[in-house]
Design an enzyme around this catalytic site. Structure first.
Site, PDB file in Angstrom:
ATOM      1  N   ASN A 125      37.100  42.131  39.123  1.00 51.98           N
ATOM      2  CA  ASN A 125      37.846  43.358  39.412  1.00 51.98           C
ATOM      3  C   ASN A 125      36.881  44.541  39.482  1.00 51.98           C
ATOM      4  OD1 ASN A 125      40.143  45.171  39.597  1.00 51.98           O
ATOM      5  ND2 ASN A 125      39.766  45.717  37.457  1.00 51.98           N
ATOM      6  N   HIS A 127      36.557  48.417  38.829  1.00 48.12           N
ATOM      7  CA  HIS A 127      37.266  49.422  38.031  1.00 48.12           C
ATOM      8  C   HIS A 127      36.513  50.762  38.111  1.00 48.12           C
ATOM      9  CE1 HIS A 127      39.860  51.048  34.948  1.00 48.12           C
ATOM     10  NE2 HIS A 127      38.780  51.558  34.364  1.00 48.12           N
ATOM     11  N   SER A 154      32.634  49.933  37.477  1.00 42.18           N
ATOM     12  CA  SER A 154      32.211  48.656  36.889  1.00 42.18           C
ATOM     13  C   SER A 154      32.860  47.515  37.643  1.00 42.18           C
ATOM     14  CB  SER A 154      32.685  48.551  35.429  1.00 42.18           C
ATOM     15  OG  SER A 154      32.280  49.654  34.662  1.00 42.18           O
ATOM     16  N   ASP A 163      41.234  45.150  31.913  1.00 37.29           N
ATOM     17  CA  ASP A 163      39.919  45.785  32.072  1.00 37.29           C
ATOM     18  C   ASP A 163      38.961  45.465  30.923  1.00 37.29           C
ATOM     19  OD1 ASP A 163      40.899  46.971  34.413  1.00 37.29           O
ATOM     20  OD2 ASP A 163      41.562  48.779  33.364  1.00 37.29           O
TER      21      ASP A 163
END
Ligand code: GAR
Length: 233
Positions: A125, A127, A154, A163
């Site tokens: 992912n 972020h 990130s 997260d």
């Protein structure tokens, strides 16, 4: 072990990495991947895009590049899809595409632990903050309000906790006095457009090993993670 690593790097770079991308919005990060794939700058094949919104501009970008798209936003009755329903359809679609890697690029729904655990490939992912700081939403505004000197984005492994998975790479910038949440978002997004293809390149070449996301094997040449990219103004 290092010899095995080199062999696996050579093997991995010979065959493009099959990448599925999940999106919810504009898809500027998807576009960067499409451009890099089409230019031959990234050894990937984008095998499909899943959008949980039917109005996401990312869909147009995928269509223009002739990439298969699954829009999983509503059920047959016209009602908005709940997360369970979304995950059932997304699982089936991902299994059909057989990706090596699943990339959440501006995907704005929280996925369940069982979906993540049963996914047919590792999931990363993007972020918009320097994790572990500023998980969740409104990251730019919160960083400014807290008087942070640095901010950025990130890329991390997706786990059931939001997260919170191992951070693989980060792009960092300095917050300027005159920065607003909007200007900061624009600058962070420029960083994302460098960080995402860079990270996928490192994964494709085995420099980042998603089975060992801390790169902590004693007998390995691999660098400790997260790898950091400093952005200039
Ligand atoms: C990106 O800035 C990404 O960091 C953010 O959504 C944006 C999507 O932009 N993701 C999140 O906030 C995930 N929690 P894009 O659709 O233009 O690629």
């Amino acid at each position: 072990m290092p010899d095995d690593n080199l062999k696996s790097i050579a093997k991995k770079s010979a065959k493009p990495l099959r990448v599925a991308v999940l999106v919810s919005g504009s898809g500027s990060n998807l576009q960067v991947l499409i451009n890099a794939m089409q230019a031959g700058a990234l050894p990937i094949e984008i095998v499909g895009v899943i959008s949980n919104r039917e109005d996401a501009y990312a869909i147009t970008r995928a269509n223009d590049a002739a990439i298969p798209v699954a829009i999983l936003s509503h059920v047959a009755s016209g009602k908005r899809m709940g997360i369970k329903n979304f995950e059932t359809h997304a699982s089936a679609q991902l299994s059909a595409w057989q990706p090596d890697l699943i990339v959440l690029a501006g995907f704005m729904r929280v996925l369940s632990g069982s979906f993540i655990d049963n996914a047919p490939a590792p999931m990363i992912n993007l972020h918009p903050a320097l994790l572990p700081a500023y998980k969740g939403l409104d990251t730019h505004q919160r960083a400014i309000q807290a008087g942070e000197r640095h901010h950025g984005c990130s890329i991390h492994v997706v786990t059931a906790e939001l997260d919170a998975g191992a951070v693989l790479t980060q792009a960092l910038l300095e917050i300027n006095q005159k920065d607003t949440a909007d200007s900061l978002q624009a600058r962070v997004q420029q960083g994302e457009h460098q960080l995402l293809p860079w990270t996928i390149l490192l994964i494709a070449h085995g420099i980042i090993d998603l089975n060992n996301p801390h790169n902590d094997a004693e007998s390995s040449y691999l660098p400790a993670l997260p790898l950091k990219l400093w952005l200039n103004d």
